[in-house]
Design an enzyme around this catalytic site. Structure first.
Site, short mmCIF file in Angstrom:
data_model
loop_
_atom_site.label_atom_id
_atom_site.label_comp_id
_atom_site.label_asym_id
_atom_site.label_seq_id
_atom_site.Cartn_x
_atom_site.Cartn_y
_atom_site.Cartn_z
N HIS A 180 -2.68 -8.40 3.68
CA HIS A 180 -3.12 -7.61 2.33
C HIS A 180 -2.76 -8.69 1.37
O HIS A 180 -1.59 -8.82 0.86
CB HIS A 180 -2.67 -6.35 2.38
CG HIS A 180 -2.84 -5.55 1.15
ND1 HIS A 180 -3.64 -4.43 1.44
CD2 HIS A 180 -2.84 -5.67 0.12
CE1 HIS A 180 -3.92 -3.64 0.19
NE2 HIS A 180 -3.39 -4.72 -0.45
N HIS A 222 -4.03 -9.84 -3.20
CA HIS A 222 -4.99 -9.88 -4.23
C HIS A 222 -5.15 -11.23 -4.86
O HIS A 222 -4.34 -11.51 -5.81
CB HIS A 222 -4.59 -8.84 -5.15
CG HIS A 222 -4.75 -7.47 -4.62
ND1 HIS A 222 -5.74 -6.62 -4.93
CD2 HIS A 222 -3.71 -6.72 -3.88
CE1 HIS A 222 -5.52 -5.46 -4.28
NE2 HIS A 222 -4.34 -5.41 -3.68
N GLN A 256 -11.53 -1.95 -7.68
CA GLN A 256 -10.24 -1.69 -8.43
C GLN A 256 -10.52 -0.56 -9.43
O GLN A 256 -9.53 0.16 -9.59
CB GLN A 256 -10.02 -2.81 -9.28
CG GLN A 256 -8.70 -2.93 -10.07
CD GLN A 256 -7.40 -2.64 -9.16
OE1 GLN A 256 -6.99 -3.59 -8.45
NE2 GLN A 256 -6.88 -1.38 -9.09
N HIS A 259 -7.47 0.91 0.01
CA HIS A 259 -6.15 1.36 -0.46
C HIS A 259 -6.08 2.79 -0.58
O HIS A 259 -6.84 3.50 -1.23
CB HIS A 259 -6.20 0.98 -2.02
CG HIS A 259 -5.93 -0.70 -2.24
ND1 HIS A 259 -6.65 -1.70 -1.61
CD2 HIS A 259 -4.72 -1.17 -2.65
CE1 HIS A 259 -6.31 -2.88 -1.92
NE2 HIS A 259 -5.07 -2.69 -2.67
N GLU A 310 -2.17 5.41 -2.22
CA GLU A 310 -0.87 4.70 -2.73
C GLU A 310 -0.51 5.48 -3.90
O GLU A 310 -0.81 4.89 -5.16
CB GLU A 310 -1.57 3.15 -2.89
CG GLU A 310 -0.47 2.39 -3.55
CD GLU A 310 -0.85 0.89 -3.93
OE1 GLU A 310 -2.03 0.65 -4.17
OE2 GLU A 310 -0.08 0.25 -4.09
N ASP A 357 0.57 -8.23 -0.54
CA ASP A 357 0.11 -7.48 -1.59
C ASP A 357 -0.18 -8.35 -2.93
O ASP A 357 -0.81 -9.32 -3.14
CB ASP A 357 0.67 -6.26 -1.69
CG ASP A 357 -0.23 -5.16 -2.51
OD1 ASP A 357 -1.39 -5.50 -2.87
OD2 ASP A 357 0.10 -3.96 -2.83
N TRP A 391 1.02 -6.25 -10.84
CA TRP A 391 1.64 -5.18 -10.45
C TRP A 391 3.10 -5.35 -9.61
O TRP A 391 4.04 -4.67 -9.63
CB TRP A 391 0.83 -4.55 -9.13
CG TRP A 391 -0.40 -4.09 -9.60
CD1 TRP A 391 -0.68 -2.59 -10.03
CD2 TRP A 391 -1.63 -4.77 -9.84
NE1 TRP A 391 -1.83 -2.59 -10.37
CE2 TRP A 391 -2.57 -3.83 -10.30
CE3 TRP A 391 -2.07 -5.95 -9.57
CZ2 TRP A 391 -3.83 -4.13 -10.60
CZ3 TRP A 391 -3.43 -6.57 -9.95
CH2 TRP A 391 -4.05 -5.51 -10.54
FE FE2 Z 1 -3.39 -3.94 -2.68
#
Ligand code: FE2
Length: 432
Positions: free
Chosen positions: A61, A63, A156, A214, A217, A313, A319
């Site tokens: 996972h 991004h 997203q 996702h 979350e 991630d 983030w």
């Molecule tokens: Fe993610």
């Protein structure tokens, strides 16, 4: 192509073996394989020195469209997921394909140097310019010499909260994304959230793609989309093809309800992908004290036999500002954060960055076995215990029979008077 003979390999089973590689495949694995008689130009010999060898890590996972963008256009001051989404929306405006490709490629190289050659990245399908998806599709081709990249079309800004979300998700799949993603919790309402998932599963069937959503979350104990994912997986006969990433709300579920959901996740043969770095930071921030851990129920899922993977991630993005693309660092954090420190549990952490994601990503011929593609890592430790404890360096990363990465470990010398002590943080037989 020159043959490769790797002597003194400590397999995960603990056995010590020699491994012969030819034509990009594991030709022979045996107690002793002798290169004597072969001309030096025909066989390259590497001595693993009794160190642990594993299949390459799989980071399940990522991004990579947002990676290395921390601070651009601004830093996340609250540290929340919502502020991260706002910053990413600001960054997307006018973002060039070249910048995305450069950042993604740099992090892929970090991952490979850390031992990961199988990567799954989400890519924002709600970018109205299409540049983000195009960038990652090009990167997937350009890095084939060092890594297999699997791309998840990820809405997203949500499918129904954004304009044309359905159309953009389908376009991303038609362009060649490998997996369908979703984001049900952040739709305007639960009805939109369930429709989000229904559309994702419809697309998976229409385009014959894997699913990775996702899911839940958040810290909201009423976020229950993973239950619906299990239902859709079973009803549509998609067992073994569906992953739910994060599922952090599960941490806060009523125990009776959590037990039912976990049982259905197992029945659906779903994967849960947990992301220790982001989940340790983003969830349950409004708790005050005591503050819940904001992490999915890793130990209970393990006990139920659910396939669990660890993802990095976010790596230096809106983030999560830290990270260096190391699955072993994720395993180390999860050991602490999810209380997976029982001695017999430590190999399970290695499973979560090797065999488990390989199953989730449907990687053919994965594993160190005669006849398989010769993909492997030689670590700078002789046990799984030390691999997690020291977040071990990958001394060699081998892909299809070729060494694609070498690491020279740091050398530390401590002076005690005139006496020099080498420090490598390893326990010796003299330590009793
Ligand atoms: Fe993610």
């Amino acid at each position: 192509m020159k043959k490769l003979l790797i002597k003194n390999c400590r397999l995960r089973s603990g056995d010590l073996k020699d491994i012969l590689i030819s034509d990009g495949k594991f030709e022979k694995i045996a107690d002793t394989i002798d290169a004597a008689g072969s001309a030096a130009e025909d066989v390259e010999v590497i001595d693993a020195g009794g160190n642990l060898v594993t299949p390459p890590f799989c980071d399940a996972h990522l991004h990579l469209d947002a990676t290395l963008s921390v601070g651009k256009p601004r830093y996340n001051m609250s540290g929340t997921l919502m502020e991260g989404i706002q910053i990413w929306d600001e960054r997307k405006v006018g973002l060039s394909k070249e910048i995305i490709k450069k950042n993604a490629t740099d992090v892929i190289e970090w991952e490979v140097a850390n031992g990961s050659t199988f990567l799954r990245t989400h890519v924002d399908s709600t970018d109205t310019t299409g540049v983000v998806v195009d960038a990652l599709l090009e990167v997937r081709d350009e890095v084939k010499d060092i890594a297999d990249l699997q791309i998840v079309a990820f809405p997203q800004d949500c499918i129904y909260t954004s304009d044309d979300g359905e159309k953009m998700l389908e376009e991303a799949l038609e362009k060649g994304c490998d997996v369908v993603g979703g984001l049900p919790y952040f739709e305007y309402s639960p009805i939109d959230g369930y429709n989000d998932l229904k559309f994702v599963f419809d697309m998976a069937e229409k385009y014959d793609r894997l699913v990775d959503v996702h899911c839940d979350e958040c810290s909201d104990d009423q976020s229950r989309y993973v239950e619906y994912m299990a239902r859709e997986t079973i009803v549509r006969g998609l067992e073994g093809r569906v992953a739910a990433s994060h599922t952090t709300a599960m941490h806060n579920y009523d125990n009776e309800y959590a037990a039912k959901v976990i049982s259905n996740i197992k029945r659906a043969d779903m994967t849960i992908i947990t992301n220790p770095f982001a989940n340790a930071n983003l969830q349950n921030r409004r708790d005050g004290y005591p503050r819940r851990r904001g992490h999915t129920r890793v130990d209970e899922l393990l006990e139920a036999g659910v396939n669990i993977c660890i993802g990095s991630d976010d790596i230096m993005d809106p983030w999560y500002p830290m990270g260096k693309g190391s699955p072993l660092a994720g395993a180390n954090l999860l050991l602490n954060y999810a209380q997976i420190s029982g001695y017999a549990q430590i190999p399970l952490l290695i499973d979560m960055i090797t065999e488990n994601p390989a199953k989730t990503m449907h990687i053919d011929g994965y594993g160190i076995a005669e006849g398989n593609p010769a993909n492997m890592v030689i670590l700078d430790v002789d046990s799984e215990f030390d691999a997690v404890r020291l977040t071990a360096e990958a001394l060699y990363v081998i892909r299809k029979g070729r060494v694609i990465s070498r690491t020279v470990p740091a050398k530390r010398e401590l002076m005690r008077g005139d006496e020099k002590h080498d420090i490598d943080f390893k326990v010796t037989p003299e330590n009793k």
